[in-house]
Write an enzyme that holds these catalytic residues in place. Structure first.
Site, mmCIF file in Angstrom:
data_model
loop_
_atom_site.group_PDB
_atom_site.id
_atom_site.type_symbol
_atom_site.label_atom_id
_atom_site.label_comp_id
_atom_site.label_asym_id
_atom_site.label_seq_id
_atom_site.Cartn_x
_atom_site.Cartn_y
_atom_site.Cartn_z
ATOM 1 N N CYS A 82 0.827 -1.210 0.000
ATOM 2 C CA CYS A 82 0.000 0.000 0.000
ATOM 3 C C CYS A 82 0.859 1.257 0.000
ATOM 4 C CB CYS A 82 -0.918 -0.009 1.227
ATOM 5 S SG CYS A 82 -2.055 1.392 1.282
ATOM 6 N N CYS A 130 -0.454 4.364 0.718
ATOM 7 C CA CYS A 130 -1.195 5.455 1.385
ATOM 8 C C CYS A 130 -0.302 6.124 2.423
ATOM 9 C CB CYS A 130 -2.470 4.909 2.031
ATOM 10 S SG CYS A 130 -2.248 4.092 3.626
#
Ligand SMILES: CN(C)CCSCc1cc(N)cc2c(=O)[nH]c(N)nc12
Length: 376
Positions: A308, A310
Site C-alpha cells: 500500500c 497510502c
C-alpha cells in the site's frame, strides 16, 4: 461504447468481461469510474477523514443519509448553506440514501401505506412520519447528485407474504417518489427488493425496470443472509436489469462480496465496513483483514500493508497504530480509516483494469486465493 443519458446522469458502458462491466457514471458534480466503491458519510462526513484525505484515497463519490441529516442539522439549514457539497466541502458527486432502511432498524416503527412512523427521541419522543414525498423533499433540499427511492427493506429472514407485500409497496412508493421528484439536476434511483425469494426478485426487478429512471439499486441484501444467498439473489435479479444503466448493490460489503458481485454485473457499492472496522482497529490488506490492536503487533515495525502507498503505510508502523488504537487516540481512527478506504479504492482500480484487460476471472481467482487464505 454504449452511452445512455437519463436526465442529469449519463452511463457509458465502456466494456465487459463475462458479466463484469467497466463503465463510467457522469453526474453534475463529476465522473465516477465503475465498478466503484462509495465510502459512507452518514452525517455529511466520512468519519475520521477530511475531504482532502478522502480525495487522496481515490474516492470519487461518497454517501450521506436522509434520516440522519433530517435529525441534524435539518435539510432546510443544509439548503440555506448551499447544499451538501458546499456544507461539507466535498465538490465531487454525492449519493443520499432515502432513510427507509435506517428508520426500519429503529424500535417501535409503524408501517402503513402512507409511510413509516417512528418515535423521535430528540423532539421529546414526538412521533415523526417519513413518507416517499417527505424523503424526496429532504433529498432535494440536501442536493446530492443521486437520490434513492423510499423503499421497504424487510429483515432477513422474512416470510414470503411480507416479502411480497414489501415488493408491491416499494413499487407503489417508487411511483410516488418519481411523481414527487422534480429536481432536474438530481438523479433518482429505484430499488429492487424481493428478500431471499427468486420469484419475488425477478418480479421486483421487472416492475422496477418498468419505471424509467437513470439507475437502479439492488436492495434488501447484506441484511444477514450471508454470502451465498446474497450471490444467489444477485443471480435472480441481474438478468432482469437493463444493461445500459448503472446497478448499485446497497450496503455491500466485504472485499470478497464486492469481487463476486462485480463478476455478476454490479457497478456500484457502498458499505460502512472499511470505515467502521478502521475505528475498531481492523485493517484490510492483500492477505486479508487483521486486528492491529492485538498484542502480536506491539513491536511490529512493518506498515499495515507493504503493497500500500497510502500516507499511513508510508509513514507509520503497525506498532504505532497498535498504540494509538489501544489508547483510543483520534489519530488512530484517522490513519486506519485512510488506509482501509485506500485499500478498497485500490481494489476497485485493480478490478477496473482487470475488466479492461479481459482477465477479470484470473484476477478474481487469484485475489480470493490470497485474500481468503487460511494460513494467515
Ligand atoms: C449510508 N449507508 C449505510 C446507507 C446506504 S445503504 C443502506 C442500505 C443497506 C442495505 N443493505 C439495504 C438497503 C435497502 O434495501 N434499501 C435502502 N434504502 N438502503 C439500504
Amino acid at each position: 461504447m454504449a452511452s445512455t443519458t437519463t436526465g442529469p446522469l449519463s452511463f457509458d458502458l465502456k466494456g465487459t468481461d463475462g458479466r463484469a462491466r467497466r463503465g463510467r457514471v457522469t453526474v453534475p458534480h463529476g465522473v465516477i469510474q465503475t465498478p466503484a466503491f462509495m465510502p459512507v458519510g452518514t452525517r455529511a462526513t466520512v468519519k475520521g477523514l477530511m475531504p482532502r484525505d478522502l480525495k487522496a484515497t481515490g474516492s470519487e463519490i461518497c454517501l450521506a443519509n436522509t434520516y440522519h441529516m433530517d435529525i441534524s442539522p435539518g435539510p432546510k439549514i443544509v439548503k440555506k448553506m448551499g447544499g451538501l457539497h458546499e456544507f461539507m466541502g466535498w465538490d465531487k458527486p454525492i449519493l443520499t440514501d432515502s432513510g427507509g432502511y435506517q428508520v426500519f432498524s429503529l424500535p417501535k416503527t409503524q408501517l402503513d401505506e402512507e409511510g413509516v412512523t417512528f418515535r423521535f427521541e430528540k423532539k421529546g419522543g414526538k412521533k415523526v412520519k417519513l413518507t416517499p414525498e417527505r424523503s424526496m423533499q429532504i433529498q432535494q433540499d440536501l442536493g446530492a447528485d443521486i437520490a434513492m427511492a423510499f423503499d421497504v427493506c424487510v429483515p432477513y429472514p422474512c416470510d414470503y407474504k411480507n416479502a411480497q407485500d414489501a415488493v408491491y409497496r416499494t413499487i407503489r412508493w417508487l411511483e410516488r417518489c418519481k411523481e414527487a421528484h422534480t429536481r432536474p439536476d438530481q438523479a433518482l434511483f429505484g430499488i429492487v427488493q424481493g428478500s431471499s425469494y427468486a420469484d419475488l426478485r425477478g418480479l421486483s426487478a421487472q416492475l422496477t425496470m418498468g419505471i424509467d429512471l437513470p439507475g437502479y439499486a439492488i436492495g434488501g441484501l447484506s441484511v444477514g443472509e450471508g454470502h451465498s444467498i446474497m450471490m444467489a439473489m444477485i443471480d435472480c435479479t441481474e438478468p432482469s436489469m437493463v444493461k445500459e444503466k448503472p446497478r448499485y448493490l446497497m450496503g455491500v460489503g466485504y472485499p470478497e462480496d464486492i469481487v463476486e458481485a462485480v463478476a455478476r454485473g454490479v457497478d456500484m457499492f457502498d458499505c460502512v465496513i472499511p470505515t467502521r472496522y478502521a475505528r475498531s482497529g481492523v485493517a484490510f490488506a492483500r492477505h486479508g483483514r487483521f486486528r492491529v490492536s492485538n498484542a502480536r503487533y506491539k513491536t511490529d515495525k512493518y506498515p499495515l500493508d507493504t503493497n500500500c502507498s497510502c500516507y499511513t503505510c508510508k509513514n507509520f508502523t503497525r506498532a504505532y497504530l497498535n498504540h494509538l488504537i489501544n489508547t483510543n487516540e483520534i489519530l488512530g481512527s484517522a490513519l486506519m480509516t485512510l488506509h482501509n478506504v485506500t485499500f478498497y479504492q485500490d481494489l476497485m482500480r485493480t478490478i477496473r483494469t482487470a475488466i479492461e484487460e479481459k482477465n477479470f476471472e484470473k484476477f478474481r481467482v487469484s485475489f480470493l486465493q490470497e485474500y481468503l487464505a487460511e494460513d494467515k
